[in-house]
Enzyme design. Structure first.
Site, PDB file in Angstrom:
ATOM      1  CB  CYS A 228       9.056 -27.627 -41.516  1.00 35.07           C
ATOM      2  SG  CYS A 228       7.292 -27.555 -41.142  1.00 35.07           S
TER       3      CYS A 228
ATOM      4  CG  HIS B  91      10.818 -27.215 -37.138  1.00 35.41           C
ATOM      5  ND1 HIS B  91      11.067 -26.339 -38.152  1.00 35.41           N
ATOM      6  CD2 HIS B  91       9.490 -27.458 -37.167  1.00 35.41           C
ATOM      7  CE1 HIS B  91       9.942 -26.053 -38.764  1.00 35.41           C
ATOM      8  NE2 HIS B  91       8.970 -26.718 -38.196  1.00 35.41           N
TER       9      HIS B  91
ATOM     10  CD  GLU C 161      14.626 -25.470 -37.097  1.00 36.57           C
ATOM     11  OE1 GLU C 161      14.969 -26.594 -37.475  1.00 36.57           O
ATOM     12  OE2 GLU C 161      13.507 -24.975 -37.351  1.00 36.57           O
TER      13      GLU C 161
ATOM     14  N   GLY D  51       8.795 -22.267 -41.810  1.00 34.45           N
ATOM     15  CA  GLY D  51       8.058 -21.013 -41.853  1.00 34.45           C
ATOM     16  C   GLY D  51       6.719 -21.345 -42.468  1.00 34.45           C
TER      17      GLY D  51
ATOM     18  NE  ARG E 103       1.074 -25.544 -47.154  1.00 35.19           N
ATOM     19  CZ  ARG E 103       0.213 -24.542 -47.053  1.00 35.19           C
ATOM     20  NH1 ARG E 103      -0.627 -24.281 -48.009  1.00 35.19           N
ATOM     21  NH2 ARG E 103       0.202 -23.785 -45.981  1.00 35.19           N
TER      22      ARG E 103
ATOM     23  NE  ARG F  15      -0.176 -24.656 -39.507  1.00 36.15           N
ATOM     24  CZ  ARG F  15      -1.407 -24.537 -40.024  1.00 36.15           C
ATOM     25  NH1 ARG F  15      -2.456 -24.669 -39.238  1.00 36.15           N
ATOM     26  NH2 ARG F  15      -1.578 -24.251 -41.282  1.00 36.15           N
TER      27      ARG F  15
ATOM     28  CB  SER G 150       5.186 -23.894 -47.563  1.00 42.37           C
ATOM     29  OG  SER G 150       3.807 -24.174 -47.526  1.00 42.37           O
TER      30      SER G 150
END
Lengths: 208, 295
Positions: A95, A180, A182, A63, A115, A145, A65
């Site tokens: 992430c 990710h 997922e 998402g 980041r 990102r 951060s």
């Protein structure tokens, strides 16, 4: 497919399914919950401290951060998450979740994430990644990102690197990755989390 | 081998914005305030929709300098708007490395017949839609994120509700059809058959669905989430209110806790004046509806 550590036996007949929380303050929590349910877990979307207690494992999803960090602060979630981790119950951070776990945030891993380390969205990518502990087949990893681990302590085990940077690590019962799992449908990291949760539950059940 | 700009990578960023609020900002200071309030992304533009509506004239892509200043001011994703069909504005925004392009009806359309071929770009696109057919046409053109259009700049949620119900209800109806009925449905929806089949099988769009156009209060934000939106765009509703900082935080909080009325109540208290808002019937009578652009 060699599933390595995942060859743990399935839950015994009559045993209650693992209760796995997905921090749902913001991000793609629903995709994680769906993957966990497919693996047989009871997945709980957690937005408040009460929903974070009594979990066998916790996923901190991708998402933004900054948004997730502010929500953790606003909703007073840090004590419950730290308590979960301190009990040796496993955590998977992906992430933004990796960032939230790092030394500058919740401090669940002895590492510091950088980041947006790979750049803006135009630099986002997917690739096949070999990850220690989930078998020899590469996992399709989607980096959005994405951060990487800039620096980490000695006890941290690096499970995977991309362009020389650690992008998946394990520190005790916390697994954190830059990408990710997922989004591409490969459930092996979630299965690893559940295998760790099963071991942790057995340890807790041993009479003192 | 690493692959960039696949559809999964384009869609991936929208997946990460779910459960969050994307805020319109016109200055670096507003962008900083939005980030501090918990926005998941900002939309950089020269005027918020309420001002575009008031000022009239042709509304275009923002000045690149202003977009760069906003990119420098925040670490969260920065989106920017291109006119419908104006693929060169989109090329410019891609060259500026914005994180998402909004092919937006809020700007004056550049092409009355065609949208941008979004497959041809590496930067992902979000597009507005008033109903399922429109959403699926945009996805067919390569949009990696859909937002219900609502009626931007009005502070009136009624059109957003209509459009969300159209889209979500349309998906539900598709899932009830038999396979041989899908080509007819695709024809009625004026949408590509492969996308129609995908939605009928999955019971949801192949990309995230957000809400835009008219959100002015925390309760509005929670309403759209309960109606099926996966996140919110807020334009004029924040910076046209009397206390943007508090309202921004409150809308973020209500988006996360949309299903918890006590939390939405707490978020709604003592926010000062919301933006004034417009009556839709009057705008319609005056031919001022933005939602009818580029359908």
């Amino acid at each position: 497919m060699d599933r390595g550590e995942l060859a743990a036996p399935p839950a015994r007949e009559g045993e209650r399914p693992l209760r796995v929380g997905v921090l749902a303050s913001q991000g793609d929590f629903a995709a994680h919950a769906e993957m966990l349910r497919e693996l047989g877990a009871e997945a709980v979307e957690a937005r408040g401290p009460a929903e974070l207690s009594e979990l066998d494992a916790l996923v901190i999803p991708g998402g933004e951060s900054t948004t997730i960090t502010k929500a953790i602060e606003r909703d007073g979630l840090a004590p419950a998450i730290r308590e979960h981790a301190a009990a040796g119950r496993p955590v998977l951070g992906t992430c933004a979740g990796m960032i939230v776990c790092d030394r500058d945030h919740l401090g669940l891993i002895d590492a510091r994430a950088r980041r947006n380390a790979f750049g803006r969205q135009l630099a986002s990518f997917e690739t096949d990644l070999e990850i220690a502990g989930i078998g020899p087949d590469p996992l399709r990893a989607v980096f959005i990102r994405a951060p990487w681990i800039e620096e980490h302590g000695e006890r941290v085990e690096v499970l995977a690197r991309h362009q020389g940077h650690p992008v998946a690590i394990r520190d005790g019962a916390v697994v954190a990755c830059s990408f990710h799992p997922e989004l591409a449908g490969d459930p092996r990291l979630h299965a690893l989390l559940m295998a760790m949760a099963t071991s942790a539950r057995k340890r807790e059940e041993v009479p003192r | 081998m690493a692959e960039r700009a696949t559809f999964r990578v384009k869609r991936g960023l929208a997946e990460m914005l779910k459960g969050g609020v994307i805020m319109d900002v016109v200055t670096p200071e507003q962008a900083g305030l939005a980030e501090e309030a918990g926005a998941v992304a900002v939309m950089a533009l020269e005027r918020v929709p309420a001002d575009i509506r008031r000022d009239g004239g042709v509304a275009r892509m923002s000045d690149p300098t202003m977009i760069k200043e906003i990119q420098a001011a925040v670490s969260i994703p920065v989106m920017a708007k291109a006119r419908i069909g104006h693929f060169v504005e989109a090329q410019v925004l891609q060259a500026l490395e914005v994180d998402y392009v909004d092919e937006s009806e809020v700007l004056t359309p550049a092409d009355e017949a065609n949208h941008i071929d979004k497959h041809a770009f590496e930067v992902p696109f979000v597009c507005g839609a008033t109903n399922l057919g429109e959403a699926l046409r945009r996805i067919g053109e390569g949009a990696a994120m859909i937002r219900s259009k609502g009626e931007a700049g009005t502070g009136n949620i009624v059109e957003a509700v209509r459009h969300l119900r159209e889209i979500v209800g349309g998906i539900r109806r598709l899932t009830t059809l038999r396979a041989e009925e899908l080509p007819g449905a695709a024809k009625d929806l004026r949408a590509p058959i492969d996308v129609v089949e995908e939605v009928a099988g999955a019971g949801w769009l192949p990309v995230p669905l957000f809400c835009a156009g008219g959100i002015a209060t925390p309760a509005d934000a929670a309403l759209t989430i309960q109606l099926g939106a996966e996140g919110n765009f807020v334009g004029s509703g924040i910076f046209k209110s009397s206390d943007p900082e508090r309202r921004a935080r409150a809308i973020v909080e209500a988006t996360t806790h949309a299903a918890d009325p006590e939390r939405v109540a707490a978020a709604s208290a003592d926010l000062g004046e919301p933006m004034r808002g417009d009556d839709i019937a009057q705008l319609a009578a005056e031919g001022e509806l933005l939602q009818q652009r580029g359908i």
